[in-house]
Design a protein around this motif. Structure first.
Motif, PDB file in Angstrom:
ATOM      1  N   GLY A  15       0.796  -1.215   0.000  1.00  0.00           N
ATOM      2  CA  GLY A  15       0.000   0.000   0.000  1.00  0.00           C
ATOM      3  C   GLY A  15       0.828   1.264   0.000  1.00  0.00           C
ATOM      4  O   GLY A  15       0.335   2.328   0.363  1.00  0.00           O
ATOM      5  N   SER A  52      -6.677  -0.639  -5.046  1.00  0.00           N
ATOM      6  CA  SER A  52      -6.865  -0.313  -3.635  1.00  0.00           C
ATOM      7  C   SER A  52      -5.533  -0.386  -2.909  1.00  0.00           C
ATOM      8  O   SER A  52      -4.702  -1.235  -3.209  1.00  0.00           O
ATOM      9  CB  SER A  52      -7.851  -1.290  -2.986  1.00  0.00           C
ATOM     10  N   ARG A  53      -5.326   0.514  -1.971  1.00  0.00           N
ATOM     11  CA  ARG A  53      -4.132   0.458  -1.125  1.00  0.00           C
ATOM     12  C   ARG A  53      -4.403  -0.337   0.149  1.00  0.00           C
ATOM     13  O   ARG A  53      -3.529  -0.481   0.986  1.00  0.00           O
ATOM     14  CB  ARG A  53      -3.697   1.886  -0.744  1.00  0.00           C
ATOM     15  N   ASP A  54      -5.585  -0.846   0.298  1.00  0.00           N
ATOM     16  CA  ASP A  54      -6.019  -1.504   1.524  1.00  0.00           C
ATOM     17  C   ASP A  54      -5.975  -3.023   1.343  1.00  0.00           C
ATOM     18  O   ASP A  54      -6.772  -3.584   0.588  1.00  0.00           O
ATOM     19  CB  ASP A  54      -7.438  -1.051   1.871  1.00  0.00           C
ATOM     20  N   VAL A  70      -1.141   0.034   7.135  1.00  0.00           N
ATOM     21  CA  VAL A  70      -2.359   0.213   6.341  1.00  0.00           C
ATOM     22  C   VAL A  70      -3.466  -0.747   6.759  1.00  0.00           C
ATOM     23  O   VAL A  70      -4.589  -0.638   6.259  1.00  0.00           O
ATOM     24  CB  VAL A  70      -2.070   0.058   4.825  1.00  0.00           C
ATOM     25  N   ALA A  71      -3.171  -1.684   7.658  1.00  0.00           N
ATOM     26  CA  ALA A  71      -4.213  -2.592   8.164  1.00  0.00           C
ATOM     27  C   ALA A  71      -3.736  -3.202   9.474  1.00  0.00           C
ATOM     28  O   ALA A  71      -2.593  -3.638   9.574  1.00  0.00           O
ATOM     29  CB  ALA A  71      -4.518  -3.691   7.151  1.00  0.00           C
ATOM     30  N   ASP A 105      -7.764  -6.759  12.361  1.00  0.00           N
ATOM     31  CA  ASP A 105      -8.652  -6.702  11.199  1.00  0.00           C
ATOM     32  C   ASP A 105      -8.263  -7.747  10.155  1.00  0.00           C
ATOM     33  O   ASP A 105      -9.134  -8.372   9.529  1.00  0.00           O
ATOM     34  CB  ASP A 105      -8.630  -5.302  10.577  1.00  0.00           C
TER      35      ASP A 105
END
Length: 346
Positions: free
Chosen positions: A256, A269-271, A301-302, A306
């Motif tokens: 990301g 997406s960067r996620d 980024v995460a 999660d």
């Protein structure tokens, strides 16, 4: 109780080298718990003659145990500590090919090959077949394979290697590299397939499949490996591989920063969570019961919680033992890399 000293392999990546000791301690503990019947104890670090060693006790290590330890990602040499002396211990590695299979490729964004080996190791050790590291021919899938670092490590171990990569340029670069390398090294091989995959008169992807063996004798005897690389979106992996045919899934997710990932719903997406939500259920169906998935990603980024929730939603059971939580390490100022390993329940 016998005490050992493990000499750490020098790393060309200076940032990774600073993390190598802590990562090796965690990896060694995982080996001890999963493949060596709890024989590893009293882990420590020390400097001998200016070199870094990870020390540990290991009473009754067998030749099989030493053969497993020979595949530690940062292991360079093993010694028995006798007073102030180091007595070399002979050990073996699974390596079936010259090491330039792993090191010769140089390109921006390449995953450090020591880390790639660590990620494959800890994933394998979480599977139901951890004790078969040196005897089983695993089938490994990298569903985000890029230019094939994980595929090459799997081949080095004597495993079957499969990969999925969306970027056609990366797949073509890997195809060119591996076919050239096999020819230059005079490795016995046969290209089974190379070109577009068509279904209902339309191209749905591109594929290269190669059968190979380290010697002519092994090839003639049928002791071959299969390399199978598909140019397609990873969320479509199940279109190219049958359910429950993969032992291990190993992936280094886009961080990301310079690179992102594409999903069917969101595009670029960067996620990595969007990628996991889209693709992890597909990957999970490809795993054999008792198989394991290992993924690394950028925690900036995460979050770990999660990412773990995304794997759990895919029906996988996250391995949350302490040594697995000790694999987090810095890559650069913008990337803090962590590892999650999860199993498909048997």
């Amino acid at each position: 109780m016998t005490r050992y000293g493990l000499l750490i392999l020098p790393a060309t990546n200076r940032v990774y080298a600073r993390s190598a000791i802590d990562l090796t301690r965690a990896e060694l503990e995982i080996f001890g718990r999963s493949a060596l019947d709890g024989k590893i104890g009293e882990l420590d670090t020390t400097i001998v003659g200016g070199a870094n060693y990870v020390t540990f006790t290991g009473d009754g290590l067998t030749d099989r145990d030493l053969a497993a330890l020979g595949n530690l990602s940062a292991g360079y040499a093993l010694f028995e500590i006798v007073g102030e002396l180091l007595r070399p211990i002979e050990w073996s590695r699974l390596d079936r090919y010259d090491d330039d299979l792993l090191t010769i490729q140089k390109y921006p964004g390449k995953t450090n090959e020591q880390f790639t080996k660590l990620l494959l190791n800890v994933t394998l050790l979480a599977s139901d077949w951890a004790g078969e590291l040196t005897s089983r021919r695993f089938r490994v899938l990298d569903p985000l394979c890029g230019r094939g670092t994980t595929l090459n490590q799997a081949l080095m171990y004597g495993f079957d290697a499969a990969g999925v990569e969306r970027d056609q340029k990366d797949v073509e670069a890997y195809r060119a590299f591996i076919t050239t390398w096999l020819k230059q090294k005079r490795v016995k091989h046969r290209v089974l397939e190379s070109g577009p995959v068509r279904r209902e008169r339309r191209v749905v992807g591109r594929r290269v499949r190669i059968e190979l063996a380290p010697t002519r004798e092994e090839h003639k005897a049928g002791r071959t490996q299969l390399l199978d690389v598909v140019n397609a979106d990873t969320a479509r992996s199940a279109e190219f591989f049958r359910p429950e045919t993969v032992d291990l899934i190993v992936a280094d997710a886009p961080y990301g920063v310079q690179h992102g990932s594409r999903t069917a719903d969101q595009g670029l997406s960067r996620d990595p969570l969007a990628l996991l939500a889209d693709a992890a259920p597909v990957w999970a169906r490809l795993l054999r019961p008792g198989g394991a998935l290992g993924i690394s990603w950028n925690t900036h980024v995460a979050s770990r919680d999660d990412a773990a929730a995304a794997l759990a939603d895919a029906g996988l059971s996250v391995v949350d033992a302490e040594p697995y939580r000790a694999l987090r390490h810095r890559v650069d100022q913008s990337i803090m890399r962590d590892v999650l390993v999860a199993r498909r329940p048997a």
